[in-house]
Design a protein around this motif. Structure first.
Motif, PDB file in Angstrom:
ATOM      1  N   GLY A 227      -0.400  -4.070   6.054  1.00 19.45           N
ATOM      2  CA  GLY A 227       0.053  -3.035   5.146  1.00 19.45           C
ATOM      3  C   GLY A 227       0.090  -3.325   3.780  1.00 19.45           C
TER       4      GLY A 227
ATOM      5  N   THR B 105      -8.270   9.143   1.928  1.00 15.97           N
ATOM      6  CA  THR B 105      -7.944   7.857   1.403  1.00 15.97           C
ATOM      7  C   THR B 105      -9.265   7.273   1.144  1.00 15.97           C
ATOM      8  OG1 THR B 105      -6.619   7.519   3.410  1.00 15.97           O
ATOM      9  CG2 THR B 105      -7.639   5.501   2.608  1.00 15.97           C
TER      10      THR B 105
ATOM     11  N   HIS C 268      -9.220  -1.797  -0.186  1.00 16.18           N
ATOM     12  CA  HIS C 268      -9.099  -2.494   1.239  1.00 16.18           C
ATOM     13  C   HIS C 268      -7.663  -2.407   1.518  1.00 16.18           C
ATOM     14  CE1 HIS C 268     -13.109  -4.124   0.640  1.00 16.18           C
ATOM     15  NE2 HIS C 268     -12.934  -4.769  -0.074  1.00 16.18           N
ATOM     16  N   THR C 269      -7.196  -2.569   2.632  1.00 19.08           N
ATOM     17  CA  THR C 269      -5.898  -2.474   3.440  1.00 19.08           C
ATOM     18  C   THR C 269      -5.930  -3.521   4.545  1.00 19.08           C
ATOM     19  OG1 THR C 269      -5.695   0.011   3.091  1.00 19.08           O
ATOM     20  CG2 THR C 269      -4.116  -1.183   4.340  1.00 19.08           C
TER      21      THR C 269
ATOM     22  N   ASP D 293      -7.179  -4.500  -3.680  1.00 17.15           N
ATOM     23  CA  ASP D 293      -8.154  -3.233  -4.383  1.00 17.15           C
ATOM     24  C   ASP D 293      -9.144  -4.314  -5.449  1.00 17.15           C
ATOM     25  OD1 ASP D 293      -7.315  -1.553  -2.971  1.00 17.15           O
ATOM     26  OD2 ASP D 293      -6.230  -0.687  -4.419  1.00 17.15           O
TER      27      ASP D 293
ATOM     28  N   ASP E  29       0.670  -1.233   0.010  1.00 17.51           N
ATOM     29  CA  ASP E  29       0.055  -0.072  -0.018  1.00 17.51           C
ATOM     30  C   ASP E  29       1.001   1.308  -0.049  1.00 17.51           C
ATOM     31  OD1 ASP E  29      -2.314   1.518   0.070  1.00 17.51           O
ATOM     32  OD2 ASP E  29      -2.687   1.453   2.165  1.00 17.51           O
TER      33      ASP E  29
ATOM     34  N   ALA F 222      -2.287  -3.393   0.067  1.00 21.96           N
ATOM     35  CA  ALA F 222      -3.701  -3.111  -0.380  1.00 21.96           C
ATOM     36  C   ALA F 222      -4.317  -4.286  -1.394  1.00 21.96           C
ATOM     37  CB  ALA F 222      -3.309  -1.992  -1.418  1.00 21.96           C
TER      38      ALA F 222
END
Length: 919
Positions: A764, A863, A759-760, A768, A734, A766
């Motif tokens: 740490g 964000t 989403h994370t 997506d 991310d 990502a």
């Protein structure tokens, strides 16, 4: 029709043939090529000057379309005569021609009628008595080269008399073109012989077959072009209600009755004097539109697209009126003229039935054996509902409604002469008829018919009875919606929506809409649903919120129709909120439970929810072809099911943890993973992830994460047929700016993002998920495109290229959208969600808009947790669910103002491009 050429005013100002002939005669030399080049220069000057004169006349009198069309044909006539004389007299002279060395030049097709738009094809036929000689071949070739050098598009044929007869008998298109044949120049005796042989050997005794074939050709053409005269970008020449329909009537009259002009159709009893005036008025208007269209585009363009409608309205001097812009008034006039063409066609065919159809049969249709006995005084004429006397409506105007109710009840068509009488007598419908309980009961029977209400309502609308009986509906007849989203006029859209509702209810569209079909059978308020579908857009064009104004109309109309107070209240509520479900499903995050709660708070009851879903489905689908898709179906279904659960269980979120646990248990069973591996996955993903994604996406993501292992970047792209899109998943370390880079790369690969969930993980990374479609609203479904998509995202995230430069270099598409002026707007809402700041952006749709908006959010240090993209023709509505960098809502006034400013700049396309350095 060619007679119009003879009545053109001041023809010599268009082209002075004698002066040009003198100039051609004065040319020196005997080199054929040089002579022809010099002649072309003189003729080109005459062509340009003639076109300019015709255009100037049209600009001065912008509604004189027939005169402009005749002027173009006259100009081409004179040029062809000049070219013929110059070619036969100077280039290839012949002193003692034989009987075989005769040539006549005939105008065919539209040019033969004496009508041409500025850039129409020049359709000509060269006729010889027998096989061509060397001289005739030379002359024809030289004339064609001269015409081509003038920049004219020529449709030509070279035939002997025998070949002409043989080809005309075997090909309907050729026969129709020759039917319009008109002598232009050359051997006149040869033309007379050709005309006599065409009448004697081609048309004699074949009228019935020609009419049948021509009507079948017309029906196929209509079907190919959308089968409606109310499409908002109509084809002026070929579309339903366009010039070709008028031409078809004239062709049939000419073939069957040997008429030479439209006026002669009156003498043959095929048109009345009033209908002749309607024919000529419609033809003149359509020719004016077509000529303006050619002049604006500079080519042979016959589709009246959005980008030229506004300019034609200005050229034809339509003025602003309250609630209607010039372009809307122009297009309303267009549709009314197209309707007039349809009315004339029906009446014309009725006369043909009487003259040519076999006894007891309909023209081109099987006989109808149905003979209902109770027709309330109406009579049957070969299976069609007809009037017993010309004053039948005048003695009881309620019969104007009753006729359509009987047609629906017994499955009958209405005789065109009865339709003519209904149109003539529609003015008899006054306040007393509108208040009459019997008339309203009959109307409601038609509207809510279990058979085919769409067809009968359309007949009622064509006759003008619908708009007289329901004046509020009359206000939206032929009213276009000047945008690229709606394909039809308001009245056509509403009637189509009724038809779709009927087809869903009867199971005809059960395969397309299984959920809606099941729901329709459960509803209690069936009559309210049909009336709401009819009235949902009834107040468009009144200068206010058409949903609010429409609800007021419903409160006034429904009691008159005979609806109860409860039904009236239901219809008014549905009209008031008919956009609520689509706006919520397409612009909001359905995984955010407050979205569902807010929606359910407005809906309040399961019956309203059922009615609203079905109304929403038919409203969207009736917008036009290609607007409804599986993605919209899924979103509406998700919202319906979530809202139904809330309405059934109460407005309280129950069992969030239980729901997550159940989803996780289902996922583990689906994956077949052991407890340790699955527990590791669960530990890495936040609670919001489990709520937001459906089980099939959870499974795809889990396998993706497992396959990625320790890699810092992993991208997958796979067709997601349940949503009619491609699911693109990016699993990466991310970092800020990830979203706008991915959005830009998807655009460069030719895709459009329609939904995104960001989403994370707790460590740490990502995760997506993007739903992507091609520009036509379909998934990327071949290996090469999927690989290009994956490679493009990887390049963007690795910063291998200057993304901003590549986006700027990509050519802009869809110039038609430039016809619409959309002022960008930004709405920031901190009440729509308990966890997020919701930002909705309305802007003109354009390439890479999402990338620009996402970059503005990146600059604002926001964000993105989810993004929802909806397009309505030329308008885009993009919604983002945001927090600040520490996961809280954005609430500081200064930050909100800065955020709004950046988003407005990005929406308007005035924001500076991202600054990036190449790797």
């Amino acid at each position: 029709m060619a007679a119009r050429i003879d009545t053109l005013p001041n023809r010599r100002a268009i082209v002075d043939r004698r002066a040009i002939a003198d100039a051609l005669a004065a040319l020196d030399g005997d080199n054929t090529a040089r002579l022809r080049a010099q002649a072309v220069a003189i003729l080109r000057g005459a062509l340009d000057a003639g076109r300019a004169e015709i255009a100037a006349r049209l600009a001065e009198h912008p509604s004189r379309g027939s005169e402009a069309a005749a002027g173009q044909a006259f100009l081409i006539d004179q040029l062809l005569r000049l070219i013929y004389d110059f070619t036969t007299g100077r280039l290839y002279p012949i002193n003692n021609p034989t009987a075989a060395e005769r040539l006549t030049l005939i105008a065919v097709g539209g040019y033969g009628r004496g009508e041409m738009a500025p850039f129409s094809d020049v359709d000509i036929a060269f006729l010889t008595p027998w096989k061509q000689t060397g001289w005739t071949e030379q002359v024809i070739e030289a004339m064609l080269y001269t015409l081509w050098d003038l920049g004219l598009k020529v449709g030509h044929s070279s035939r002997s008399l025998d070949e002409m007869v043989r080809m005309a008998n075997s090909d309907l298109t050729i026969r129709t073109a020759l039917l319009e044949g008109r002598y232009v120049w050359g051997d006149e005796a040869l033309y007379d012989e050709a005309s006599a042989r065409f009448d004697r050997e081609v048309t004699a005794g074949t009228a019935r077959a020609f009419i049948t074939e021509k009507l079948a050709e017309r029906n196929a053409r209509h079907k190919r072009l959308g089968d409606s005269r109310y499409v908002v970008e109509p084809n002026v020449k070929e579309g339903k209600g366009g010039l070709r329909d008028l031409h078809t009537l004239f062709w049939i009259g000419k073939y069957a009755y040997r008429v030479r002009t439209v006026a002669e159709l009156v003498d043959k009893g095929l048109l009345t004097r009033a209908e002749l005036r309607q024919f000529q008025t419609a033809e003149n208007f359509l020719w004016a539109v077509r000529c303006h269209l050619h002049l604006i585009t500079g080519r042979a363009e016959d589709r009246l697209t959005f980008d030229v409608q506004r300019e034609i309205a200005e050229r034809m001097r339509y003025a602003n009126r309250p609630g209607a812009t010039p372009v809307e008034r122009f297009m309303r006039h267009y549709f009314l003229e197209a309707k007039k063409v349809g009315d004339l066609t029906g009446l014309f065919l009725a006369h043909l039935d009487d003259s040519f159809a076999a006894r007891g049969r309909r023209f081109g249709l099987p006989s109808i054996s149905r003979r209902p006995s109770r027709l309330k005084g109406f009579r049957l004429d070969r299976g069609r509902l007809a009037l017993p006397a010309d004053d039948f409506f005048a003695t009881d105007p309620v019969r104007l409604i009753e006729m359509f109710a009987l047609a629906d009840k017994h499955g009958l068509e209405i005789h065109p002469l009865a339709m003519r009488a209904a149109g003539r007598d529609a003015g008899l419908i006054d306040g007393a008829v509108r208040r009459d309980p019997r008339a309203n009961a009959l109307f409601l029977d038609v509207l809510t018919s279990p058979r085919d209400p769409e067809t009968v309502l359309r007949w009622m609308n064509e006759a003008g009875v619908f708009g007289r009986f329901v004046p509020d509906f009359g206000r939206v007849v032929a009213q276009m919606q000047f945008d690229m989203y709606h394909h039809y006029t308001v009245d056509e859209h509403s009637i189509r929506a009724i038809g779709l509702l009927s087809q869903i209810e009867r199971g005809i569209l059960k395969a397309d809409h299984p959920h809606s079909h099941a729901i329709v059978t459960q509803i209690v308020s069936r009559r309210a649903l049909y009336v709401a579908v009819l009235l949902h857009d009834i107040a468009k064009g009144r200068g206010g919120d058409h949903s609010v104004l429409g609800a007021e109309v419903a409160m006034r109309l429904c009691p008159r129709f005979g609806l109860t107070a409860a039904e009236t209240e239901m219809v008014a509520w549905l009209v008031r909120h008919h956009l609520l479900m689509s706006a919520t499903a397409f612009k909001r995050d359905l995984a955010d439970f407050k979205t569902i709660l807010d929606f359910a708070e407005v809906v309040k009851s399961p019956e309203r929810l059922r009615l609203l879903l079905v109304l929403t489905v038919v409203d969207i689908r009736a917008v036009g072809p290609g607007v409804w898709n599986s993605w919209k179906r899924q979103l509406l279904t998700d919202l319906y099911e979530a809202a139904e659960e809330v309405l059934r269980l109460g407005h309280k979120q129950t069992g969030r943890k239980e729901r997550i646990a159940a989803k996780q248990a289902d996922l583990q069973a689906l994956l077949g993973w052991d407890a340790a591996a699955f527990a590791e996955l669960v530990a890495r993903l936040p609670e919001s992830y489990w709520i937001a994604e459906p089980i099939d996406v959870l499974a795809r993501n889990a396998r993706h994460i497992a396959e990625a292992g320790e890699r810092p970047l992993s991208i997958s792209a796979q067709v997601y047929p349940e949503r009619g899109a491609t699911l693109v998943t990016v699993y990466a370390s991310d970092h800020p700016g990830l979203f706008y880079r991915i959005a830009g790369a998807i655009h460069l690969a030719g895709g459009s993002v329609i939904d995104a969930r960001i989403h994370t993980t707790r460590d740490g990374m990502a995760l997506d998920n993007f739903l992507v479609q091609d520009p036509l609203g379909r998934p990327f479904d071949d290996a090469d495109r999927l690989e290009r998509l994956r490679a493009g995202i990887e390049d963007a995230l690795a910063n291998r290229h200057r993304l901003a430069d590549r986006l700027a270099a990509k050519p802009l598409a869809r110039t038609r959208a430039e016809a619409f002026r959309i002022e960008p707007s930004v709405f920031i809402d901190n009440k729509a969600s308990n966890r997020y700041t919701v930002v909705e952006v309305n802007a003109a749709d354009r390439p890479a808009l999402l990338n620009g908006l996402a970059h503005a959010l990146f600059q604002s240090k926001a964000t993105i947790h989810s993004a929802h993209v909806a397009t309505y023709g030329e308008r885009a509505v993009d919604t983002f669910y945001l927090t600040d960098l520490i996961g809280d809502k954005i609430t500081a006034p200064a930050r909100l103002r800065a955020l709004e400013k950046r988003m407005l700049e990005a929406a308007a396309g005035t924001a500076p491009p991202p600054r990036e350095a190449a790797a």
